[in-house]
Design a protein around this motif. Structure first.
Motif, PDB file in Angstrom:
ATOM      1  N   ASP A 146      36.080  56.028  -8.994  1.00  9.54           N
ATOM      2  CA  ASP A 146      35.360  54.776  -8.767  1.00  9.54           C
ATOM      3  C   ASP A 146      35.731  53.728  -9.811  1.00  9.54           C
ATOM      4  O   ASP A 146      35.800  52.531  -9.506  1.00  9.54           O
ATOM      5  CB  ASP A 146      33.849  55.026  -8.770  1.00  9.54           C
ATOM      6  CG  ASP A 146      33.368  55.686  -7.483  1.00  9.54           C
ATOM      7  OD1 ASP A 146      34.188  55.880  -6.566  1.00  9.54           O
ATOM      8  OD2 ASP A 146      32.169  56.011  -7.393  1.00  9.54           O
ATOM      9  N   LYS A 163      38.876  52.106  -8.654  1.00  7.32           N
ATOM     10  CA  LYS A 163      38.594  51.159  -7.572  1.00  7.32           C
ATOM     11  C   LYS A 163      38.054  49.840  -8.128  1.00  7.32           C
ATOM     12  O   LYS A 163      38.484  48.751  -7.712  1.00  7.32           O
ATOM     13  CB  LYS A 163      37.576  51.761  -6.606  1.00  7.32           C
ATOM     14  CG  LYS A 163      38.075  52.928  -5.776  1.00  7.32           C
ATOM     15  CD  LYS A 163      36.968  53.465  -4.858  1.00  7.32           C
ATOM     16  CE  LYS A 163      37.467  54.569  -3.960  1.00  7.32           C
ATOM     17  NZ  LYS A 163      36.439  55.076  -3.028  1.00  7.32           N
ATOM     18  N   LEU A 222      45.795  51.513  -5.025  1.00  4.99           N
ATOM     19  CA  LEU A 222      45.114  52.593  -5.729  1.00  4.99           C
ATOM     20  C   LEU A 222      45.702  53.932  -5.324  1.00  4.99           C
ATOM     21  O   LEU A 222      45.996  54.168  -4.146  1.00  4.99           O
ATOM     22  CB  LEU A 222      43.628  52.592  -5.356  1.00  4.99           C
ATOM     23  CG  LEU A 222      42.776  51.436  -5.868  1.00  4.99           C
ATOM     24  CD1 LEU A 222      41.575  51.216  -4.961  1.00  4.99           C
ATOM     25  CD2 LEU A 222      42.309  51.749  -7.285  1.00  4.99           C
ATOM     26  N   LEU A 243      38.486  48.981  -0.575  1.00  7.35           N
ATOM     27  CA  LEU A 243      38.444  49.898  -1.713  1.00  7.35           C
ATOM     28  C   LEU A 243      38.986  51.288  -1.391  1.00  7.35           C
ATOM     29  O   LEU A 243      39.053  52.139  -2.294  1.00  7.35           O
ATOM     30  CB  LEU A 243      37.010  50.024  -2.239  1.00  7.35           C
ATOM     31  CG  LEU A 243      36.378  48.773  -2.846  1.00  7.35           C
ATOM     32  CD1 LEU A 243      35.002  49.097  -3.406  1.00  7.35           C
ATOM     33  CD2 LEU A 243      37.270  48.176  -3.938  1.00  7.35           C
ATOM     34  N   PRO A 275      41.499  54.043  -1.315  1.00  9.33           N
ATOM     35  CA  PRO A 275      42.793  54.185  -1.989  1.00  9.33           C
ATOM     36  C   PRO A 275      43.963  54.116  -1.018  1.00  9.33           C
ATOM     37  O   PRO A 275      43.866  54.589   0.127  1.00  9.33           O
ATOM     38  CB  PRO A 275      42.692  55.573  -2.643  1.00  9.33           C
ATOM     39  CG  PRO A 275      41.226  55.769  -2.871  1.00  9.33           C
ATOM     40  CD  PRO A 275      40.567  55.126  -1.676  1.00  9.33           C
TER      41      PRO A 275
END
Length: 403
Positions: free
Chosen positions: A103, A106, A134, A169, A171
């Motif tokens: 997290d 992110k 990510l 968000l 990945p």
């Protein structure tokens, strides 16, 4: 099973299996030249981190490591990381660790891409567009963050942890290597696995909404749907069959692999199906007791299933039959009760406490916890049985008294 509507939100690439961490260098090189790793001090000191850094170097990548990730992810840690590495201007953010590390990656990516404060993005669909790529590399099997559109943090101006939910968000790449979980301690394995099982069960039994074509554009959590159902049921079977063995025999790579796959499937399930009462109530319980998220969810899940039985019996019965604790000859209600009893028994065997008393909740806390739970509106609305403060107090009372 409903087959008229489905939503999946997932990484562009998901690599699963023992040894897949060795793909990190090449995967990062596809996305940029400057890499920021978000991890914690324990992981940063392990030989496997040196292995990963050598892999990144072999792919001619400039790499910096932030190793100060804290449990439950305080806002201050996010701001510290962003301030330290804004000038480095990473093109790829790699989260390696438990849910807080993923997290953090992110939210650092979000913060480096768009202006602050982060609070303007709390809630759903408030991230204006893509963030920096990510790569998520989980070392625990629980949060499913490697596959979800959700990041959770602790903001000191808020009583409870808060979430930012946006498909942006998710990945770009998830690399799930069960070998990275073999050093995960027994207790953390148990509560992480309980959280994963709760993700899958709550997604499978979530409220069912009309299949409006705009639904997935307006809600991150759309409720029960055929695609999340398939991920959820697969997750439940894997976790129920293997979690106890992974807790008791941490070096059993077969059990570790099954639990990690279950946790990832559970993340794919709740990334669109969503979670519900157990997660909503845990937020204020966790804030009150300063206990781990998975611990509170594990305590609460059987009680929320008891409460939901009137509306979710068919779903719980399907779970019971899938895990082999009931068959088609039994009524849905009988089968559903068998599912709840079996989850409760599993949690007891792996060391999850049976009541909220065990984490220092008292009768005096129940009114405030009931009111605060309602703040998690997207989870409250996702519960199969309607919730209000009185209903939540009923759940809490039973979870306190084990009645």
């Amino acid at each position: 099973m409903r087959i008229d509507y489905g939503v999946t939100r997932a990484p562009a690439r998901l690599f699963f299996g023992p040894g897949q961490r060795r793909a990190i260098g090449r995967a990062a090189a596809d996305l940029g030249e400057r890499v920021l790793i978000c991890t914690d001090k324990r992981l940063a000191a392990l030989p496997v981190m040196e292995e990963i850094l050598n892999d990144l170097k072999a792919h001619n990548l400039q790499t910096i490591v932030f190793d100060a990730t804290e449990p439950e992810l305080p806002l201050s840690g996010i701001l510290e990381c962003v301030a330290a590495y804004r000038d480095f201007d990473p093109q790829v953010i790699v989260g390696i660790g438990g849910g807080s590390c993923l997290d953090l990656a992110k939210l650092v990516s979000l913060s480096l891409t768009y202006p602050g404060p982060l609070s303007q993005y709390y809630g759903e669909f408030k991230v204006p567009g893509p963030v920096r790529p990510l790569i998520a590399v989980p070392t625990t099997s629980g949060t499913g963050s490697e596959a979800t559109p959700v990041a959770v943090l602790a903001d000191p101006e808020r009583t409870m942890k808060v979430g930012i939910s946006s498909p942006a968000l998710i990945p770009h790449t998830a690399i799930c290597d069960p070998e990275l979980t073999t050093t995960c301690p027994r207790g953390l394995t148990a509560i992480s696995g309980a959280d994963a099982l709760a993700h899958a069960i709550e997604a499978f039994a979530a409220v069912s909404r009309p299949a409006d074509p705009h639904l997935a554009m307006e809600r991150v959590f759309v409720g029960k749907n055929t695609l999340s159902d398939n991920y959820a049921l697969s997750a439940i079977k894997l976790l129920f069959a293997n979690l106890e063995r992974a807790v008791e025999q941490g070096d059993d790579i077969e059990a570790r692999s099954a639990v990690m796959l279950g946790a990832t499937y559970a993340g794919l399930a709740f990334g669109s199906g969503g979670t519900a009462a157990a997660h909503a109530i845990q937020y204020p319980v966790g804030a009150q007791t300063h206990t781990a998220h998975g611990l509170g969810v594990g305590i609460l899940l059987p009680y929320t299933m008891d409460f939901n039985l009137q509306d979710a019996a068919a779903d719980y019965a399907e779970i019971a039959r899938a895990i082999g604790v009931a068959d088609s000859r039994e009524s849905d209600e009988v089968a559903a009760r068998a599912a709840i009893a079996s989850i409760r028994a599993l949690f007891s065997r792996i060391g999850i406490p049976s009541t909220l008393r065990d984490i220092a909740i008292t009768e005096d806390h129940l009114d405030s916890l009931s009111a605060l739970s309602m703040n998690a509106a997207r989870l409250i609305e996702n519960n199969p049985t309607p919730l209000n403060p009185a209903a939540i107090r009923q759940i809490l009372t039973r979870a306190l008294q084990d009645a």
